[in-house]
Scaffold this motif. Structure first.
Motif, PDB file in Angstrom:
ATOM      1  N   GLU A 188      -0.262  11.066  -2.382  1.00 18.46           N
ATOM      2  CA  GLU A 188       0.653   9.934  -2.342  1.00 18.46           C
ATOM      3  C   GLU A 188       2.067  10.469  -2.116  1.00 18.46           C
ATOM      4  N   LEU A 202       0.826  -1.191   0.000  1.00 21.83           N
ATOM      5  CA  LEU A 202       0.000   0.000   0.000  1.00 21.83           C
ATOM      6  C   LEU A 202       0.869   1.253   0.000  1.00 21.83           C
ATOM      7  N   LYS A 203       0.399   2.260  -0.684  1.00 21.18           N
ATOM      8  CA  LYS A 203       1.134   3.517  -0.780  1.00 21.18           C
ATOM      9  C   LYS A 203       1.020   4.310   0.510  1.00 21.18           C
ATOM     10  N   ARG A 204       2.009   5.136   0.774  1.00 25.06           N
ATOM     11  CA  ARG A 204       1.974   6.035   1.923  1.00 25.06           C
ATOM     12  C   ARG A 204       1.305   7.346   1.518  1.00 25.06           C
ATOM     13  N   ILE A 205       0.492   7.884   2.428  1.00 25.46           N
ATOM     14  CA  ILE A 205      -0.285   9.088   2.135  1.00 25.46           C
ATOM     15  C   ILE A 205       0.088  10.182   3.125  1.00 25.46           C
ATOM     16  N   ASN A 233      -8.008   5.640   1.187  1.00 26.44           N
ATOM     17  CA  ASN A 233      -7.969   4.319   0.557  1.00 26.44           C
ATOM     18  C   ASN A 233      -7.875   4.398  -0.958  1.00 26.44           C
ATOM     19  N   ARG A 242      -4.249   4.977  -1.610  1.00 29.20           N
ATOM     20  CA  ARG A 242      -3.480   3.765  -1.262  1.00 29.20           C
ATOM     21  C   ARG A 242      -3.599   2.686  -2.320  1.00 29.20           C
TER      22      ARG A 242
END
Length: 417
Positions: free
Chosen positions: A244, A3-6, A177, A180
């Motif tokens: 992101e 999952l990407k960091r936000i 979400n 992500r």
């Protein structure tokens, strides 16, 4: 799947204690009450005659007069706050792909003022339907998201979220979400609410939800005080730019904080009353911690839902103690609704901004208007009464709960490369 960091790269706010982020934060940490006698309408005959209104707001200072007339007050505020956030984030045609920028926005009720005006005007007539052609577009609560996207040309995911007083936090969770999962690079998110009107105040009075402390409005919002008698209606808008991490770094954006995690649950108990043991509130905090991969000792500050209602405050504190155990005594807890009132569908994002500022500045804003200890609440807990407190805030948790048993929670933490 990784999952990407936000991160948060922009903020904007219109609140009862400040019409931009700087004013809001300064008044928040200084314990300023936004409550006063209602000016939006003549409330002389109402049980509650005060509220936390946004002061000195003229939409036409920011929006073309002709366009402003096509919008309800909640949409006007949403646009002004989103303009602040977009500018703060430094978003421009040269550094983002508009197809990858979305808007996920919230309101608990939407255009109630417009609805009241149109129906009242019809009722006063002879039965001939003479409605404003903009009646429906002004009223529907998704329209704020639409206006924000059109104003800036953002063509990514665009929709509204409604879950009563948890609406803005649920909107932020959806934005979180979506990024992500790689559906967007940036989401403009938050909420707006403006229901200080005859219908709004009268309706909540009928439910016996509002404080009736008309002789002393500024101290009427009294979270955790033994003599609290209901919440104080607020209004306003808050907007955050979720982005992101790699995208933010690539365009050189400033980073306020990182989103740790989020959760959403239901009480499945009652239309308006919380579960007496705070079951849903307990579960949503646990869910947010799990989503963030964090433990209870990672949290330093909880911005509570803390509406100043007899049942709600107790249930939430029970939930906090059930989740955090002995660490609850190391936490700072505060309800900023003691200053802003309850901004309903905008509450979650306005309180998220308070959390982000706490993480940024290592200051916890106070719970004001405390006079008498409630014997049902543990006196050893630090409710940050009266004045702000300095402490390292590596992570802050924000709770929001809504009629219908909706619970939403989000964690904000210091950004570290």
């Amino acid at each position: 799947m990784q999952l990407k960091r936000i991160v948060v790269t922009g903020m904007g706010a219109l609140t009862p204690i400040g019409n931009n982020i700087t004013e809001f934060w300064n008044n928040l940490r200084n314990g300023v009450s936004g409550a006063d006698t209602i000016t939006n309408f003549d409330a002389t005959k109402f049980k509650t005659r005060f509220a936390c209104e946004v002061k000195n707001f003229d939409a036409t200072s920011f929006i073309d007069r002709k366009e402003a007339r096509k919008m309800d007050r909640f949409t006007q505020m949403a646009i002004v706050a989103s303009d602040q956030a977009v500018q703060d984030a430094g978003i421009g045609d040269d550094n983002v792909n508009p197809d990858r920028v979305g808007v996920v926005f919230a309101s608990g009720i939407g255009g109630l003022i417009t609805f009241q005006e149109e129906v009242t005007n019809f009722a006063k007539g002879d039965g001939t339907p003479r409605f404003n052609p903009f009646f429906i577009p002004k009223m529907i609560l998704d329209i704020a998201a639409g206006h924000i996207s059109m104003r800036h040309g953002f063509r990514g995911p665009n929709f509204a979220v409604v879950s009563a007083c948890a609406s803005a936090t649920n909107a932020m969770m959806e934005a979180f979400n979506l990024i992500r999962l790689g559906k967007a690079d940036i989401i403009i998110t938050g909420g707006a609410e403006t229901v200080i009107s005859e219908a709004g105040i009268g309706g909540f009075n009928a439910m016996k939800a509002l404080s009736e402390r008309n002789d002393d409005p500024k101290t009427a919002s009294r979270p955790y005080d033994k003599d609290r008698d209901g919440f104080v209606m607020g209004e306003g808008a808050g907007v955050l730019v979720f982005e992101e991490l790699e995208h933010a770094l690539a365009r050189g954006a400033k980073i306020y904080c990182e989103i740790g995690g989020a959760g959403a649950t239901a009480d499945a108990h009652h239309l308006t009353a919380p579960h007496p043991e705070g079951l849903g509130a307990r579960n949503v905090m646990l869910q947010a911690l799990d989503d963030a991969g964090m433990t209870i000792t990672d949290i330093d500050y909880i911005n509570t839902h803390g509406t100043s209602t007899p049942l709600g405050d107790i249930a939430e504190v029970k939930a906090i103690q059930a989740v955090f155990g002995g660490h609850a005594y190391n936490l700072n807890i505060s309800s900023t609704k003691s200053m802003t009132g309850h901004c309903l569908g905008a509450a979650g994002v306005i309180e998220a901004i308070a959390c982000i500022q706490s993480v940024q500045h290592d200051i916890v804003p106070p719970t004001i208007n405390h006079f008498t200890d409630d014997p049902e609440l543990d006196p050893k807990l630090n409710f940050t009464f009266h004045t702000a407190q300095k402490r390292v805030v590596n992570a802050a948790l924000s709770n929001t709960f809504g009629f219908g048993g909706h619970n939403a929670c989000m964690i904000f933490k210091k950004y570290s490369a």
